[in-house]
Scaffold this motif. Structure first.
Motif, PDB file in Angstrom:
ATOM      1  N   SER A  56      91.616  42.844  20.372  1.00  9.23           N
ATOM      2  CA  SER A  56      92.366  43.617  19.377  1.00  9.23           C
ATOM      3  C   SER A  56      91.443  44.221  18.326  1.00  9.23           C
ATOM      4  O   SER A  56      91.609  45.383  17.925  1.00  9.23           O
ATOM      5  N   LEU A  57      90.466  43.458  17.865  1.00  6.88           N
ATOM      6  CA  LEU A  57      89.510  43.980  16.891  1.00  6.88           C
ATOM      7  C   LEU A  57      88.759  45.180  17.455  1.00  6.88           C
ATOM      8  O   LEU A  57      88.597  46.210  16.784  1.00  6.88           O
ATOM      9  N   VAL A 101      90.886  53.093  10.285  1.00 12.85           N
ATOM     10  CA  VAL A 101      91.612  52.402  11.345  1.00 12.85           C
ATOM     11  C   VAL A 101      92.949  53.072  11.643  1.00 12.85           C
ATOM     12  O   VAL A 101      93.560  52.800  12.678  1.00 12.85           O
ATOM     13  N   ALA A 102      93.415  53.927  10.745  1.00 11.03           N
ATOM     14  CA  ALA A 102      94.707  54.586  10.976  1.00 11.03           C
ATOM     15  C   ALA A 102      94.770  55.895  10.219  1.00 11.03           C
ATOM     16  O   ALA A 102      94.124  56.074   9.176  1.00 11.03           O
ATOM     17  N   ALA A 147      94.386  41.173  13.608  1.00  6.97           N
ATOM     18  CA  ALA A 147      93.232  42.075  13.569  1.00  6.97           C
ATOM     19  C   ALA A 147      93.439  43.204  12.577  1.00  6.97           C
ATOM     20  O   ALA A 147      92.529  43.562  11.811  1.00  6.97           O
ATOM     21  N   ALA A 148      94.640  43.774  12.559  1.00  7.85           N
ATOM     22  CA  ALA A 148      94.920  44.868  11.631  1.00  7.85           C
ATOM     23  C   ALA A 148      94.885  44.397  10.185  1.00  7.85           C
ATOM     24  O   ALA A 148      94.458  45.138   9.285  1.00  7.85           O
ATOM     25  N   THR A 149      95.318  43.167   9.955  1.00  7.90           N
ATOM     26  CA  THR A 149      95.277  42.603   8.600  1.00  7.90           C
ATOM     27  C   THR A 149      93.844  42.319   8.178  1.00  7.90           C
ATOM     28  O   THR A 149      93.466  42.535   7.017  1.00  7.90           O
ATOM     29  N   MET A 150      93.032  41.839   9.087  1.00  6.02           N
ATOM     30  CA  MET A 150      91.619  41.598   8.787  1.00  6.02           C
ATOM     31  C   MET A 150      90.897  42.901   8.455  1.00  6.02           C
ATOM     32  O   MET A 150      90.193  42.995   7.438  1.00  6.02           O
ATOM     33  N   LEU A 185      98.581  49.948   8.911  1.00  4.27           N
ATOM     34  CA  LEU A 185      98.481  49.571  10.314  1.00  4.27           C
ATOM     35  C   LEU A 185      99.171  48.251  10.617  1.00  4.27           C
ATOM     36  O   LEU A 185      99.945  48.152  11.568  1.00  4.27           O
ATOM     37  N   SER A 186      98.907  47.223   9.828  1.00  2.00           N
ATOM     38  CA  SER A 186      99.553  45.925  10.091  1.00  2.00           C
ATOM     39  C   SER A 186     101.058  46.033   9.941  1.00  2.00           C
ATOM     40  O   SER A 186     101.823  45.458  10.739  1.00  2.00           O
TER      41      SER A 186
END
Length: 615
Positions: A68-69, A108-109, A162-165, A258-259
């Protein structure tokens, strides 16, 4: 390939109780005669907090997280605006980008902000959907929430972690805890709804009447304005009102797009009907202006800063005459959270808990500790050295590094605000910098763990929420314990406070002194880490409306109950027995008034005017 990718975290400290039974064990519609009443009652089920995954080397969850990352880092996700199930692109406007807080050159987004026209269209759609959604049986809603919890705990877990990280700069432990809390909220909110739905008004005359209560949503739409720092809280702001029969316009934070999008997708996958929750990224002031000007506003669900909550409250107040409801305003903001150490405390416990509470997630948790009160008898001898040594060695870097204790601040605005506080400390005669005090935004928004000793509790830094990796320490004379506690109670109106002591008399006194100024009070534990159902969270004063997230209380603000009374033996008489009036109108005579000469004509009812009893 990522070097030192996030591939390990300490084992779970959460409950290892078995997962509770299937949520929908029994939903019963109450029957009277041939008609069905819109009231459901439920068996209660055991609950347990979601277990944290360990991400050990070679484990399935570790491999899934790595995948996921990598997927998020190699593919910039396009996130649309979704209104009533229809995805909308924003044409003719500059695209927005969600970046890595620790590397603002990577995104990321990509997403767009809704226009005023789109918002007004969304309001109309949301209001229409609410009418039909409110008729959906509670058991059906519970089923959707339980299915979503299972999906997020499994299928969507690695993507949301992963999105939260990456998007919100959380370490693996912090991100995993966040997602576990989201699972808890999705599983337990329906259980709390069972508690609320099972309430029945008093029925002491079953042969003559029955009273019952049904839960309704609020007429109109609910606006959910969510924060960056918790994926779980962001989702809960939109989903709790929806569970109670409301339709929601969800404005996610630009720093958590994203998350939040993955959570929204999981809810759709679980069967949430289109339009019940609408996903609407938007510029903050535009969203607030449009929703507060619409007559169908039913409520605002908000988590953020106290200043923004006050603005929302004022906007609603200014438009109060235009609404068809009194809008429900539910808000949680940060506070000046503290650790208070007594001379009987275990220094090692106080130091460890304070470092975690002050610096995990760069002090950006709403419950982060920003004030530490220490007695003189412990400061120099037991606490100062380990506190400074451990804090100065904390590894601050990329959120994906396993040994990273915390990463960068969320964005440029947050960095600039903390940088101003660092300059304030440097120039303030009431402050003594003990460690840290430096920041860098060469690549990301980094600030070193900073500890400052303060000498005047009336200084502004002792009162304002910092929301960053800055810990203020006040050393009080042991013989001024009572005065210091009183001062803390006066200035620290916060979400949460912790006291450290082995002296039972002091703990009892802390219960008394700190009763009103914090919503949660911990003993010998850090201020962060409240768990759903175990430590319901929220406070009053200027920190929020104290709805206690993680308990049945938080659901009550989003329902407008209707009480129904059904009589089986209705009244047939107009007059009360004591009146002595017959219902047979053929024999009934109206009481006569006095005659012009003062005499009185006969009545067929008792006259008590000359008795001792007056009415």
């Amino acid at each position: 390939m990522m070097s030192r990718a996030a591939l390990g975290i300490a084992s779970s400290t959460r409950s290892t109780l078995p997962k509770h039974e299937a949520l929908i064990k029994r939903g019963v519609l109450t029957h009277f005669g041939s008609r069905t009443r819109l009231v459901e009652h439920f068996d209660q089920v055991p609950i347990a907090n979601e277990k944290l995954l360990e991400y050990k080397d070679g484990s399935d969850e570790r491999k899934e997280l790595e995948s996921s990352l990598q997927n998020i880092l190699t593919t910039v996700k396009y996130v649309p605006i979704v209104i009533d199930g229809e995805e909308h692109a924003v044409h003719g406007m500059e695209w927005k980008e969600q970046i890595l807080p620790y590397n603002f050159k990577r995104q990321v987004a990509r997403y767009g902000h809704a226009t005023r026209t789109m918002l007004n269209m969304a309001i109309k759609k949301t209001v229409e959907v609410q009418k039909s959604w409110d008729t959906t049986q509670l058991s059906n809603r519970m089923y959707i929430w339980n299915k979503a919890a299972d999906l997020i705990a499994t299928k969507y877990r690695s993507d949301i972690v992963a999105a939260t990280m990456l998007g919100q700069g959380k370490t693996l432990r912090q991100a995993e805890t966040d997602v576990a809390e989201l699972v808890d909220l999705l599983r337990m909110s329906p259980v709390f709804l069972r508690d609320v739905a099972n309430y029945e008004p008093f029925n002491d005359c079953p042969d003559s009447q029955h009273n019952y209560m049904r839960l309704r949503g609020l007429t109109g739409f609910v606006a959910a304005i969510s924060p960056f720092n918790y994926t779980s809280i962001a989702a809960n702001l939109a989903l709790t009102p929806a569970l109670m029969g409301n339709a929601v316009m969800w404005k996610p934070s630009d720093s958590a797009i994203l998350s939040n999008w993955y959570v929204f997708q999981a809810m759709r996958d679980a069967g949430l009907p289109d339009g019940v929750v609408n996903f609407i990224p938007c510029e903050e002031t535009t969203f607030a202006s449009v929703v507060t000007q619409d007559s169908m506003l039913a409520g605002i669900h908000f988590t953020g800063t106290s200043g923004v909550l006050k603005v929302l409250w004022k906007l609603v107040a200014n438009n109060i005459n235009c609404y068809q409801n009194y809008p429900r305003l539910v808000g949680d903001t940060g506070g000046k959270n503290f650790h208070f150490v007594h001379s009987s405390a275990d220094p090692e416990t106080a130091v460890a808990c304070t470092i975690r509470a002050a610096f995990e997630y760069a002090g950006q948790n709403c419950s982060s500790c920003s004030m530490l009160y220490v007695p003189e008898s412990l400061w120099e001898s037991k606490i100062k050295k380990p506190l400074l040594e451990i804090s100065s060695k904390l590894f601050v870097s990329k959120a994906t590094y396993c040994n990273c204790f915390y990463s960068a601040l969320i964005n440029k605005r947050a960095y600039n605000r903390i940088y101003m506080w660092l300059r304030y400390i440097e120039r303030n005669r009431n402050c003594e910098l003990l460690t840290g005090g430096r920041g860098s935004r060469t690549r990301g928004y980094f600030v070193d763990p900073t500890i400052v000793r303060v000498y005047n509790l009336d200084d502004q830094i002792c009162k304002d929420e910092l929301l960053g990796p800055i810990l203020c320490v006040y050393v009080y004379p042991d013989n001024q314990l009572a005065e210091t506690m009183a001062k803390v109670a006066q200035i620290n109106h916060g979400l949460i406070g912790s006291v450290f002591a082995s002296d039972g008399a002091f703990v009892d006194e802390a219960y008394r002194v700190f009763k009103l100024n914090v919503g949660n009070l911990n003993v010998n534990d850090k201020s962060t880490g409240a768990m759903v159902a175990k430590q319901p969270f929220g406070a009053g004063h200027m920190t929020g409306t104290s709805e206690k997230l993680g308990s049945p209380h938080s659901l009550l603000r989003w329902t407008s109950p209707q009480v129904i009374k059904e009589s089986f033996k209705p009244h047939v008489n107009v007059y009360y027995p004591y009146m002595g009036i017959s219902e047979d109108k053929s024999t009934y005579k109206l009481p006569q008034a006095e005659t012009t000469d003062g005499s009185q004509m006969a009545r067929n009812v008792t006259d008590w005017s000359e008795t001792a009893t007056k009415f």
